[in-house]
Design a protein around this motif. Structure first.
Motif, short mmCIF file in Angstrom:
data_model
loop_
_atom_site.label_atom_id
_atom_site.label_comp_id
_atom_site.label_asym_id
_atom_site.label_seq_id
_atom_site.Cartn_x
_atom_site.Cartn_y
_atom_site.Cartn_z
N ARG A 165 0.83 -1.21 0.00
CA ARG A 165 0.00 0.00 0.00
C ARG A 165 0.87 1.26 0.00
N HIS A 166 1.93 1.27 0.79
CA HIS A 166 2.82 2.44 0.82
C HIS A 166 3.45 2.67 -0.56
N GLY A 167 3.86 1.59 -1.23
CA GLY A 167 4.43 1.74 -2.56
C GLY A 167 3.44 2.32 -3.55
N LEU A 168 2.19 1.89 -3.46
CA LEU A 168 1.16 2.40 -4.36
C LEU A 168 0.84 3.86 -4.06
N ILE A 169 0.89 4.25 -2.80
CA ILE A 169 0.67 5.66 -2.46
C ILE A 169 1.77 6.53 -3.08
N ALA A 170 3.00 6.02 -3.08
CA ALA A 170 4.09 6.75 -3.74
C ALA A 170 3.80 6.92 -5.23
N LEU A 171 3.28 5.88 -5.87
CA LEU A 171 2.93 5.98 -7.28
C LEU A 171 1.81 6.98 -7.50
N ILE B 284 11.73 9.83 -9.37
CA ILE B 284 12.41 9.09 -8.31
C ILE B 284 11.36 8.48 -7.37
N VAL B 285 10.32 9.25 -7.05
CA VAL B 285 9.25 8.76 -6.18
C VAL B 285 8.51 7.60 -6.85
N GLY B 286 8.23 7.76 -8.16
CA GLY B 286 7.56 6.68 -8.89
C GLY B 286 8.40 5.42 -8.95
N GLY B 287 9.70 5.58 -9.23
CA GLY B 287 10.58 4.43 -9.24
C GLY B 287 10.67 3.77 -7.88
N LEU B 288 10.71 4.58 -6.83
CA LEU B 288 10.73 4.04 -5.47
C LEU B 288 9.48 3.20 -5.21
N GLY B 289 8.33 3.71 -5.64
CA GLY B 289 7.09 2.95 -5.47
C GLY B 289 7.12 1.62 -6.19
N MET B 290 7.61 1.61 -7.43
CA MET B 290 7.71 0.35 -8.17
C MET B 290 8.71 -0.60 -7.53
N ALA C 20 -3.98 7.20 -14.60
CA ALA C 20 -2.99 6.41 -13.87
C ALA C 20 -3.17 6.57 -12.36
N THR C 21 -3.48 7.79 -11.92
CA THR C 21 -3.73 8.03 -10.50
C THR C 21 -4.91 7.22 -10.01
#
Length: 458
Positions: free
Chosen positions: A330-336, A361-367, A434-435
């Motif tokens: 869930r945290h990763g998806l929130i970053a996306l 960078i935030v999107g990559g972190l989420g993925m 996408a959001t």
């Protein structure tokens, strides 16, 4: 307190190195082909068939994924992995020695089958070779192995193409792929063979082929809509939807469309996040060039930033033990979601372009957090004789959704070129979609874990 051994401890070192090498080479080939393709089609007089090598890889990759799942469950990872490496190598040789565009397309399709077979076998090898506590870190190796080619692949492949010729982008990988397979042999020799009757055959490869054809038909139909060829677009879109629906119904776990608790929900969430991410990623450089006037190098740097973020997220999720896997997802998806909201805002009139570097960078972190976490959730909830089938479903969901997402983004770009929609407005719409997709996936993460999972673990 004594520190427990990691994935590069002596008993797992060769396995970890072999997995990293094999996956890196698969990923490098996927990136390098984009650099080599213009020279290849020019030499082979195949400009009219420029998209076919990509479509052939996508379709046959799905077939390989469909074959690998139940094959791994029947016999273990050894034969599927070695076969996948051999088939991938054959595809490299076909593409690298091709004298005609048809042979080049055949080589790309062969590579797709090999990657599909090997990637599922690697997942099962993770399940059998490492204890459960090390699976997140082992899957982080796989994520990191995809990131490295994104950092250096375009430069290396461009240099090879310029100085040695495009054929060596394929032929030069052959000895490295063989070396990666040899490195994995010790772990494959000791991998257990599942206790399952070998007579269990399925038609999943045929349904995988059907799903792949459906994706290509939908992409062609969307392009026909943009070009104003409605008479052609309608049957293509209808046939694509029917083929894709029929194929995925047999390939994905029952209940995936309803996010049924457990593996079906994990598979569905993986598809949602992959479709959203790759759709937006495919237009990031174009957006910076078109809306903000950036040059070629500057417009590509966000993808490099995203790759670094992906690596960081993958490493972090392998070490976090204070929250459950579903919460981490869930945290990763929130970053996306945050990344895509920002991307939509940057496409509004008067918005600056520089924040895209931080956003990606935030999107990559989420993925980096989400992709290995979904893998861990699937492996942890799969019986021994189901790891191959469930891993196959996870990868099929990812690949299919990524294909649909990039195709949809391409159709939107085509609509702007045809004058039916402003580019900024189209990219804002894409960011909003996408959001919404990732927000839906985040809302469903509570269903990705077993009922008995607690909110936190010690």
């Amino acid at each position: 307190m004594e520190r427990s051994p990691g994935v590069f401890a002596p008993q797992w070192r060769l396995t970890s190195i072999g997995i990293a090498l094999a996956i890196s080479l698969f990923a490098f080939e996927g990136i390098a082909v984009a650099t080599a393709m213009p020279s290849a089609v020019r030499d082979l007089d195949g400009l009219a068939f420029f998209g076919w090598p990509y479509s052939a890889f996508l379709v046959m990759n799905l077939v390989g994924l469909g074959v690998a799942g139940q094959w791994c469950d029947r016999v273990g990872p050894r034969r599927p992995l070695l076969t996948g490496i051999a088939v991938f190598t054959a595809g490299l040789l076909l593409a690298g020695t091709a004298g005609h565009m048809a042979v080049f397309v055949l080589g790309r399709g062969t590579q797709g089958i090999g990657v599909g077979l090997a990637s599922i076998a690697v997942f099962q090898l993770v399940a059998t070779a490492y204890p459960p506590r090390l699976r997140p870190r082992a899957l982080a190796i796989i994520s990191a192995a995809y990131v490295l080619p994104a950092l250096v692949g375009p430069v290396i492949s461009g240099t090879i193409t310029a100085h040695a010729g495009w054929r060596w982008v394929f032929l030069g990988l052959v000895p490295l792929v063989v070396a990666g397979g040899l490195t994995l042999l010790p772990a494959l020799r000791t991998a257990p063979t599942p206790d399952r009757a070998p007579g269990d055959r399925s038609r999943k490869p045929l349904f995988a082929l059907l799903a792949g054809i459906g994706v290509v038909a939908l992409q062609s139909g969307g392009n026909a809509v943009v070009a104003g060829r409605t008479v052609l677009a309608v049957p293509l879109l209808a046939a694509g939807l029917l083929a894709l629906g029929a194929g995925l119904r047999e390939l994905l776990p029952r209940g995936s469309t309803r996010l049924r608790r457990g593996v079906p929900a994990v598979v569905a969430v993986r598809g949602l996040l992959a479709g959203a991410f790759y759709a937006v990623e495919s237009v990031v450089p174009l957006t910076l060039v078109t809306l903000h006037g950036y040059g070629t190098v500057a417009s590509g740097l966000p993808l490099l930033a995203g790759a670094v973020g992906w690596w960081a997220g993958a490493q972090a999720q392998g070490r976090i033990t204070t929250v459950t896997r579903s919460s981490l997802l869930r945290h990763g998806l929130i970053a996306l979601v945050c990344c895509f909201v920002g991307m939509a805002a940057l496409c509004l009139p008067g918005a600056p372009g520089w924040p895209v570097y931080l956003l990606w960078i935030v999107g990559g972190l989420g993925m980096g957090v989400c992709v290995p976490t979904t893998g861990v959730l699937v492996l942890d909830q799969s019986a021994e004789n189901e790891t191959g089938t469930n891993s196959s479903a996870l990868q099929i969901s990812d690949v299919t959704a990524a294909g649909l997402g990039t195709s949809g983004a391409g159709v939107l770009v085509g609509a702007t070129a045809a004058g039916g929609l402003g580019f900024g407005a189209a990219m804002t719409v894409l960011g909003i979609i996408a959001t919404a997709v990732c927000a839906t996936a985040a809302a469903g993460t509570s269903r990705t874990a077993p009922l008995k999972e607690r909110a936190a673990v010690g």
